[in-house]
Write a protein that holds these residues in place. Structure first.
Motif, PDB file in Angstrom:
ATOM      1  N   VAL A  50       0.859  -1.185   0.000  1.00 23.24           N
ATOM      2  CA  VAL A  50       0.000   0.000   0.000  1.00 23.24           C
ATOM      3  C   VAL A  50       0.897   1.238   0.000  1.00 23.24           C
ATOM      4  CG1 VAL A  50      -1.851   1.256   1.147  1.00 23.24           C
ATOM      5  CG2 VAL A  50      -1.756  -1.241   1.318  1.00 23.24           C
ATOM      6  N   LEU A  51       0.669   2.118  -0.948  1.00 18.04           N
ATOM      7  CA  LEU A  51       1.413   3.378  -1.068  1.00 18.04           C
ATOM      8  C   LEU A  51       0.465   4.537  -0.866  1.00 18.04           C
ATOM      9  CD1 LEU A  51       3.986   5.037  -2.032  1.00 18.04           C
ATOM     10  CD2 LEU A  51       2.916   4.978  -4.293  1.00 18.04           C
ATOM     11  N   MET A  52       0.842   5.485  -0.020  1.00 20.26           N
ATOM     12  CA  MET A  52       0.046   6.703   0.185  1.00 20.26           C
ATOM     13  C   MET A  52       0.888   7.902  -0.220  1.00 20.26           C
ATOM     14  SD  MET A  52      -1.531   8.153   3.757  1.00 20.26           S
ATOM     15  CE  MET A  52      -1.232   9.872   4.175  1.00 20.26           C
ATOM     16  N   GLN A  53       0.347   8.731  -1.100  1.00 18.95           N
ATOM     17  CA  GLN A  53       1.003   9.991  -1.441  1.00 18.95           C
ATOM     18  C   GLN A  53       0.218  11.129  -0.809  1.00 18.95           C
ATOM     19  OE1 GLN A  53       1.409  11.111  -5.622  1.00 18.95           O
ATOM     20  NE2 GLN A  53       3.202  12.358  -5.146  1.00 18.95           N
ATOM     21  N   ALA A  54       0.891  11.919   0.030  1.00 15.71           N
ATOM     22  CA  ALA A  54       0.264  13.040   0.727  1.00 15.71           C
ATOM     23  C   ALA A  54       0.626  14.328   0.007  1.00 15.71           C
ATOM     24  CB  ALA A  54       0.738  13.092   2.182  1.00 15.71           C
ATOM     25  N   VAL A  55      -0.387  15.069  -0.430  1.00 19.68           N
ATOM     26  CA  VAL A  55      -0.167  16.299  -1.190  1.00 19.68           C
ATOM     27  C   VAL A  55      -1.025  17.415  -0.593  1.00 19.68           C
ATOM     28  CG1 VAL A  55       0.371  15.012  -3.284  1.00 19.68           C
ATOM     29  CG2 VAL A  55      -1.986  15.730  -2.871  1.00 19.68           C
ATOM     30  N   ALA A  56      -0.898  18.592  -1.173  1.00 16.87           N
ATOM     31  CA  ALA A  56      -1.639  19.747  -0.662  1.00 16.87           C
ATOM     32  C   ALA A  56      -2.906  20.024  -1.446  1.00 16.87           C
ATOM     33  CB  ALA A  56      -0.743  20.999  -0.657  1.00 16.87           C
ATOM     34  N   HIS A  57      -2.845  19.874  -2.768  1.00 12.40           N
ATOM     35  CA  HIS A  57      -3.976  20.238  -3.637  1.00 12.40           C
ATOM     36  C   HIS A  57      -4.165  19.195  -4.734  1.00 12.40           C
ATOM     37  CE1 HIS A  57      -1.567  23.978  -2.714  1.00 12.40           C
ATOM     38  NE2 HIS A  57      -2.710  24.314  -2.148  1.00 12.40           N
ATOM     39  N   PRO A  58      -5.326  19.187  -5.374  1.00 10.00           N
ATOM     40  CA  PRO A  58      -5.463  18.452  -6.628  1.00 10.00           C
ATOM     41  C   PRO A  58      -4.434  18.967  -7.634  1.00 10.00           C
ATOM     42  CG  PRO A  58      -7.615  19.150  -5.822  1.00 10.00           C
ATOM     43  CD  PRO A  58      -6.591  19.828  -4.950  1.00 10.00           C
ATOM     44  N   ASP A  59      -3.772  18.092  -8.315  1.00  9.82           N
ATOM     45  CA  ASP A  59      -2.720  18.239  -9.332  1.00  9.82           C
ATOM     46  C   ASP A  59      -1.327  18.149  -8.739  1.00  9.82           C
ATOM     47  OD1 ASP A  59      -1.686  20.773  -8.517  1.00  9.82           O
ATOM     48  OD2 ASP A  59      -1.982  21.684 -10.464  1.00  9.82           O
ATOM     49  N   ASP A  60      -1.194  18.041  -7.396  1.00 10.57           N
ATOM     50  CA  ASP A  60       0.126  17.872  -6.785  1.00 10.57           C
ATOM     51  C   ASP A  60       0.611  16.429  -6.862  1.00 10.57           C
ATOM     52  OD1 ASP A  60       0.220  20.539  -6.085  1.00 10.57           O
ATOM     53  OD2 ASP A  60      -0.415  20.222  -4.016  1.00 10.57           O
ATOM     54  N   GLU A  61      -0.278  15.510  -7.122  1.00 10.96           N
ATOM     55  CA  GLU A  61       0.094  14.097  -7.160  1.00 10.96           C
ATOM     56  C   GLU A  61       0.922  13.802  -8.417  1.00 10.96           C
ATOM     57  OE1 GLU A  61      -3.451  14.381  -9.796  1.00 10.96           O
ATOM     58  OE2 GLU A  61      -2.945  15.233  -7.839  1.00 10.96           O
ATOM     59  N   ASN A  62       1.758  12.779  -8.347  1.00 15.20           N
ATOM     60  CA  ASN A  62       2.552  12.362  -9.504  1.00 15.20           C
ATOM     61  C   ASN A  62       1.809  11.223 -10.196  1.00 15.20           C
ATOM     62  OD1 ASN A  62       4.450  11.070 -11.254  1.00 15.20           O
ATOM     63  ND2 ASN A  62       6.103  12.074 -10.145  1.00 15.20           N
ATOM     64  N   THR A  69       3.310   2.408 -10.225  1.00 15.09           N
ATOM     65  CA  THR A  69       3.215   1.621  -8.998  1.00 15.09           C
ATOM     66  C   THR A  69       1.909   0.847  -8.937  1.00 15.09           C
ATOM     67  OG1 THR A  69       4.493   3.373  -7.921  1.00 15.09           O
ATOM     68  CG2 THR A  69       3.452   1.769  -6.497  1.00 15.09           C
ATOM     69  N   GLY A  70       0.808   1.528  -9.249  1.00 16.50           N
ATOM     70  CA  GLY A  70      -0.507   0.901  -9.133  1.00 16.50           C
ATOM     71  C   GLY A  70      -0.788  -0.105 -10.222  1.00 16.50           C
ATOM     72  N   TRP A  71      -0.714   0.334 -11.492  1.00 20.08           N
ATOM     73  CA  TRP A  71      -0.991  -0.591 -12.582  1.00 20.08           C
ATOM     74  C   TRP A  71       0.191  -1.529 -12.818  1.00 20.08           C
ATOM     75  CZ3 TRP A  71      -5.741  -0.297 -12.417  1.00 20.08           C
ATOM     76  CH2 TRP A  71      -6.499   0.860 -12.595  1.00 20.08           C
ATOM     77  N   GLY A  72       1.406  -0.979 -12.789  1.00 19.58           N
ATOM     78  CA  GLY A  72       2.570  -1.779 -13.121  1.00 19.58           C
ATOM     79  C   GLY A  72       2.886  -2.833 -12.088  1.00 19.58           C
ATOM     80  N   GLN A  73       2.770  -2.505 -10.797  1.00 16.60           N
ATOM     81  CA  GLN A  73       3.149  -3.430  -9.738  1.00 16.60           C
ATOM     82  C   GLN A  73       1.960  -3.990  -8.972  1.00 16.60           C
ATOM     83  OE1 GLN A  73       6.234  -1.707  -7.222  1.00 16.60           O
ATOM     84  NE2 GLN A  73       6.892  -0.399  -8.905  1.00 16.60           N
ATOM     85  N   GLY A  74       0.756  -3.493  -9.245  1.00 12.47           N
ATOM     86  CA  GLY A  74      -0.415  -3.999  -8.538  1.00 12.47           C
ATOM     87  C   GLY A  74      -0.585  -3.440  -7.143  1.00 12.47           C
ATOM     88  N   VAL A  75       0.180  -2.405  -6.800  1.00 10.20           N
ATOM     89  CA  VAL A  75       0.141  -1.818  -5.467  1.00 10.20           C
ATOM     90  C   VAL A  75      -1.161  -1.039  -5.276  1.00 10.20           C
ATOM     91  CG1 VAL A  75       1.256  -0.083  -3.978  1.00 10.20           C
ATOM     92  CG2 VAL A  75       2.647  -1.690  -5.311  1.00 10.20           C
ATOM     93  N   ARG A  76      -1.716  -1.103  -4.086  1.00  6.25           N
ATOM     94  CA  ARG A  76      -2.835  -0.222  -3.755  1.00  6.25           C
ATOM     95  C   ARG A  76      -2.267   1.181  -3.563  1.00  6.25           C
ATOM     96  NH1 ARG A  76      -6.273   0.319   1.888  1.00  6.25           N
ATOM     97  NH2 ARG A  76      -7.781   1.861   1.101  1.00  6.25           N
ATOM     98  N   THR A  77      -2.686   2.134  -4.389  1.00  3.63           N
ATOM     99  CA  THR A  77      -2.192   3.501  -4.307  1.00  3.63           C
ATOM    100  C   THR A  77      -3.308   4.409  -3.813  1.00  3.63           C
ATOM    101  OG1 THR A  77      -2.751   3.915  -6.624  1.00  3.63           O
ATOM    102  CG2 THR A  77      -0.503   3.185  -6.149  1.00  3.63           C
ATOM    103  N   VAL A  78      -2.954   5.308  -2.924  1.00  5.67           N
ATOM    104  CA  VAL A  78      -3.927   6.218  -2.311  1.00  5.67           C
ATOM    105  C   VAL A  78      -3.329   7.612  -2.295  1.00  5.67           C
ATOM    106  CG1 VAL A  78      -5.284   6.743  -0.257  1.00  5.67           C
ATOM    107  CG2 VAL A  78      -4.800   4.355  -0.845  1.00  5.67           C
ATOM    108  N   VAL A  79      -4.100   8.589  -2.719  1.00  3.77           N
ATOM    109  CA  VAL A  79      -3.700   9.993  -2.625  1.00  3.77           C
ATOM    110  C   VAL A  79      -4.514  10.647  -1.521  1.00  3.77           C
ATOM    111  CG1 VAL A  79      -3.674  12.238  -3.782  1.00  3.77           C
ATOM    112  CG2 VAL A  79      -2.985  10.184  -5.031  1.00  3.77           C
ATOM    113  N   VAL A  80      -3.827  11.289  -0.590  1.00  2.00           N
ATOM    114  CA  VAL A  80      -4.488  12.090   0.436  1.00  2.00           C
ATOM    115  C   VAL A  80      -4.131  13.538   0.168  1.00  2.00           C
ATOM    116  CG1 VAL A  80      -4.619  12.649   2.878  1.00  2.00           C
ATOM    117  CG2 VAL A  80      -4.513  10.259   2.158  1.00  2.00           C
ATOM    118  N   SER A  81      -5.126  14.323  -0.203  1.00  2.00           N
ATOM    119  CA  SER A  81      -4.919  15.741  -0.473  1.00  2.00           C
ATOM    120  C   SER A  81      -5.404  16.544   0.722  1.00  2.00           C
ATOM    121  CB  SER A  81      -5.691  16.162  -1.731  1.00  2.00           C
ATOM    122  OG  SER A  81      -5.517  17.533  -1.995  1.00  2.00           O
ATOM    123  N   ALA A  82      -4.556  17.461   1.182  1.00  2.00           N
ATOM    124  CA  ALA A  82      -4.962  18.291   2.312  1.00  2.00           C
ATOM    125  C   ALA A  82      -6.216  19.077   1.980  1.00  2.00           C
ATOM    126  CB  ALA A  82      -3.824  19.234   2.711  1.00  2.00           C
TER     127      ALA A  82
END
Length: 895
Positions: A50-62, A69-82
């Motif tokens: 499980v990978l979590m990316q913490a960002v400030a706004h929409p569009d800050d995520e990579n 990571t998600g499609w290529g490795q099957g990892v559960r990916t989650v974005v948390v935007s402040a």
């Protein structure tokens, strides 16, 4: 009923999507079927990461990293935007503040259909660009948002957390603030003494294993990584043969859906591409010292690796059960490779049964492992169970649909559902039972039955929407004293939107195994010609929806009104019939004591669903009324029922329909403001622009100038011409005919150009050389120094004093005029109190005398202040529009 019809959108969006015709045919990765869809699910079945990316706004995520990571490795990916990005500009429509939050939230959901991520939010409100981490903490509430990040880490339980950079001056300090808070949350989430109320609510502590900062994001002012730092790389240029694209290409496609932010629409081309991250915290002994090779280096993310949660040696039954699950996934992968997707059904069914058997063992008292280990393993097996179900459906070519004959419903309304189970696989399946959620009268409506290969099960069920159904709308509300939302406690914390209560459960039998599947009930309809079929969840609306326009009404008083008494102000109330039958009602306004309303009430008669009845009222305050803000409420009564709510529709071709429920009320502001009489103003619309109605409320006549008007119209008929926000970027007709505005000014006209971005610098649109800069002043309370006190804009017909600059929201202004010819005169100077934005700023309000007239550049954010009802903004706007009628004085000195 929401009928099949073209969705009404602004013309700029139709043009934007028209240029996107080919890409509209490319399905999102999340919607892939057949071999591709099964292949992605098999990747997910092999890992528990499980990978979590913490960002400030929409569009800050990579987005490319998430896809890799998600499609290529099957990892559960989650974005948390402040935040939900509600403090930004809107390049495609009029929505601001909460409505913009809804659009950008929906855009993120569209983005994640391509990059694989789930989406969550904290309660922080985007209060606009900030040059100060301290200001951000003060407005958000540092402890509250820290607690939100801790809560979300405990909910999501990521192995790895990636945050933004905490250093540097670039990109706005929301980014840095979110990075610092995320790191503190990483350290606090595993400590049960931190935010213990969350533990009492049922959450458990969780310590992620690794925490990274983004190595380089690309903002100006961002320092390079510290010397000697080894970045953990993610190759985003890698080609995925299953998807037929590189992850950079997929990421650019995802990113293009941030359309309100004007994100680039050109997709990535083949070439080098990677993302790098700095490891700054690790719960893995010695890892920080030796460095790591990947985001999950040092973490056993395999299914058998779940045994690591048991201290010491794991029970044999656990390791054996996990091995069976992993073997079933491997067998399914081999079977699909040799015999096609349908060959994977049998091993996938075996894997599903193995997961269920192990979960049953875990739940028994005879299984001797610590409770914490039991919880962690079972939580991950629960996800594996759902993934096996999805994989079985994909391998079996099974399509499930739950469709309603109406999209907009009221509580208690009859609705017909069509339930479909299509079997495109090689073996028969059985529909054992169909269950309904959110409806009344559901028992035994759909019978069980076998569905042969290539067969279709279909059932039509007549139901009623639950009489207790709540209105569909946002589950967040702004607090009055902080840049923070209040989340409704019965909604899942941090969810983009409240999940729909209307669902259908399919109880299937496939390969001898029970396969329960839930689907949201949807309504499908035609979008515009480019967006094609669109779908929405069922939206519950009031039987009578009531809304008032404008939501902020202005009444000039004092010098701005005849004989010192404010005139009446027209308010319009729109009533929409949400029910299926005819309805009659009475509409009234709730006004302060002593005010009069004409007419006192109005009858509406609505014969059909969706029919709207607009009603006009004139509200007049008493003679002695004082300047200030007054609430006006609207009520529609039908029999014994009273309706006081309405809803705003937020929808574009690239997003799903969403509603914001709002009270049917307006704020009427009585302002001491004057304007030159009988002004005729021409307006060239820009983007996200609500200025024309504000001009009309001051008493001026407003005409929207179209392409023909710019090219051939009699511009001399206007006392002033205003160009909208970023109009030079969006209006090729304005760029082509700009010389006519300059000629109009030379002949005595007043041209007011609201802020533009750097596209303005691609040609010479001002009367003399000038370039827009990135300068801005973000503190809405920043002092304003008037450099030319006797300038007409500062003295007539309203004296611009200190009071004009009070009560502003979010910011003073942005994209000021920078490098410019000496013929331009700065009228004001502003200065932020923040170290990262040191020094006085000019270019916020600039005039150039052109022949007999004038050309003004307006970087001050009146476009944001006017919809918010900022009084001083109306006074300043009145003076700008009246400048051509001001009493003659000597030309202001040049500085």
């Amino acid at each position: 009923m929401l009928r099949s019809r073209v969705v009404p959108v602004v013309a700029v969006i139709a043009a934007l999507v028209a240029g996107d015709g080919m890409r509209a045919q490319m399905p999102p990765v999340a919607g892939m079927k057949g071999e591709v869809g099964l292949g992605l699910l098999l990747r997910q079945l092999k890992t528990t990461a499980v990978l979590m990316q913490a960002v400030a706004h929409p569009d800050d995520e990579n987005n490319a990293m998430l896809a890799a990571t998600g499609w290529g490795q099957g990892v559960r990916t989650v974005v948390v935007s402040a935040t939900r990005g509600d403090g930004g500009q809107n390049e495609i429509g009029p929505e601001l503040f909460d409505a913009l939050a809804a659009v950008r939230t929906e855009e993120l959901l569209s983005v994640h259909q391509f990059d694989s991520a789930e989406q969550y939010f904290t309660r922080a409100v985007d209060f606009g660009y900030s040059f100060s981490v301290e200001e951000t903490y003060e407005k958000w509430g540092r402890q509250e948002i820290l607690g939100d990040y801790v809560r979300l880490i405990r909910m999501i339980r990521p192995d790895t957390v990636i945050a933004m950079r905490p250093d540097g001056s670039g990109g706005g300090q929301h980014h840095q603030a979110s990075a610092v808070i995320s790191r503190e949350a990483f350290l606090a989430a595993g400590d049960p003494s931190r935010f213990p109320e969350q533990i009492r609510e049922g959450l458990r502590p969780w310590q992620p294993k690794k925490f990274y900062y983004t190595g380089r994001f690309g903002f100006a002012g961002e320092p390079p990584p510290p010397s000697g730092t080894k970045l953990t790389a993610v190759d985003t240029a890698g080609y995925d043969p299953l998807l037929g694209e590189s992850y950079a290409e997929i990421g650019s496609r995802a990113r293009s859906y941030h359309k309100t932010q004007g994100m680039a629409q050109l997709l990535s081309l083949p070439g080098p591409s990677s993302a790098g991250y700095m490891l700054v915290e690790s719960a893995i002994p010695g890892l920080k010292e030796k460095g790591d090779a990947s985001l999950f280096d040092g973490i056993d993310t395999s299914v058998p690796g779940l045994a690591r949660y048991v201290p010491g040696e794991a029970p044999g039954a656990l390791t054996a059960g996990l091995a069976v699950i992993a073997a079933a996934t491997a067998m399914a992968e081999e079977s699909a490779a040799s015999g096609g997707p349908s060959a994977a059904v049998v091993p996938l069914v075996g894997g599903l049964q193995a997961v269920r058997a192990l979960r049953a063992q875990l739940a028994s008292a005879a299984f001797k492992i610590p409770d914490d280990a039991r919880y962690e393993i079972d939580a991950r097996l629960d996800r594996k169970e759902r993934q096996f179900v999805d994989a079985i459906l994909a391998a079996g070519g099974i399509r499930l649909e739950a469709l309603a004959d109406d999209g907009l419903v009221v509580a208690g309304q009859p609705v017909k559902l069509t339930v479909i189970a299509a079997n495109r696989g090689a073996s028969a399946i059985t529909v054992k039972q169909i269950g309904f959620r959110g409806f009344d009268g559901e028992a035994g409506l759909c019978k069980s039955g076998a569905v042969a290969a290539a067969g279709v099960y279909r059932c039509e069920a007549a139901l009623e929407v639950s009489k207790q159904a709540r209105l569909t709308g946002q589950h967040w509300r702004r607090l009055p004293d902080a840049a923070r939302y209040r989340f409704e406690p019965d909604a899942p914390f941090g969810a983009p939107f409240r999940p729909t209560p209307f669902r259908v459960q399919f109880d299937l039998e496939i390969g001898g195994a029970a396969v329960p599947v839930e689907r949201d009930v949807q309504y499908r309809y035609e979008g515009n010609i480019f967006s094609g079929e669109k779908r929405m969840e069922l939206h519950v609306v009031p039987r009578l929806s009531v809304s008032v326009t404008p939501d902020v009404a202005i009444l000039p008083a004092g010098r701005g009104a005849a004989a010192g008494r404010p005139a009446g102000r027209e308010l319009r109330v729109t009533v929409i019939n949400g029910g299926q039958g005819p309805v009659e009602g009475d509409v009234t306004l709730d006004v302060p004591a002593g005010w009069t309303v004409a007419p006192p009430s109005a009858k509406v008669s609505l014969a059909r669903q969706d029919e709207a009845a607009p009603v006009r009222f004139t509200v007049t305050p008493p003679r002695a009324v004082k300047p200030g803000s007054y609430r006006i409420g609207a009520v529609a009564a039908a029999g014994a029922d009273r309706f006081t709510d309405g809803y705003q529709v937020v929808e574009y071709p690239h997003t799903r329909r969403r509603h914001l429920v709002n009270a049917a009320e307006a704020t009427l502001k009585i302002i001491d403001v004057a304007i030159a009489p009988r002004l005729n103003v021409g307006y060239v619309m820009g983007v996200g622009d609500q200025v024309p109605p504000a001009i009309g409320q001051l008493g001026a006549r407003v005409t929207l100038i179209d392409a023909d008007g710019l090219a051939f119209g009699n511009l001399s008929a206007y006392d002033a011409i205003v160009t909208g926000v970023r109009a030079y970027e969006r209006r090729p007709d304005l760029r082509a005919n700009n010389h006519r505005l300059i000629d109009y000014a030379q002949k005595g006209g007043t041209v007011i150009v609201q802020y533009n971005k750097f596209e303005f610098n691609e040609a010479q649109y001002g009367p003399f050389p000038a370039k827009v800069s990135s300068s801005r002043v973000t503190d809405e309370r920043a002092p304003v120094q008037v450099l030319v006190p006797d300038h007409a804009v500062m003295r007539w017909p309203n004296r611009i004093g200190d009071a004009v600059w009070q009560g502003w929201v979010q910011e003073r202004g942005l994209y000021f005029l920078g490098e410019k010819d000496a013929k331009y005169v700065d009228i004001v100077q502003l200065e932020d109190p923040f170290p990262f934005n040191k020094g006085p700023k000019r270019g916020a309000l600039v005039e150039a005398r052109v022949g007999k007239g004038r050309w003004l550049y307006l970087g001050l954010g009146l476009w944001r202040q006017l919809p918010a009802g900022t009084e001083g903004a109306y006074q300043l706007l009145a003076n700008l529009l009246s400048a051509g009628r001001a009493p003659r004085v000597a030309a202001p000195p040049r500085k």
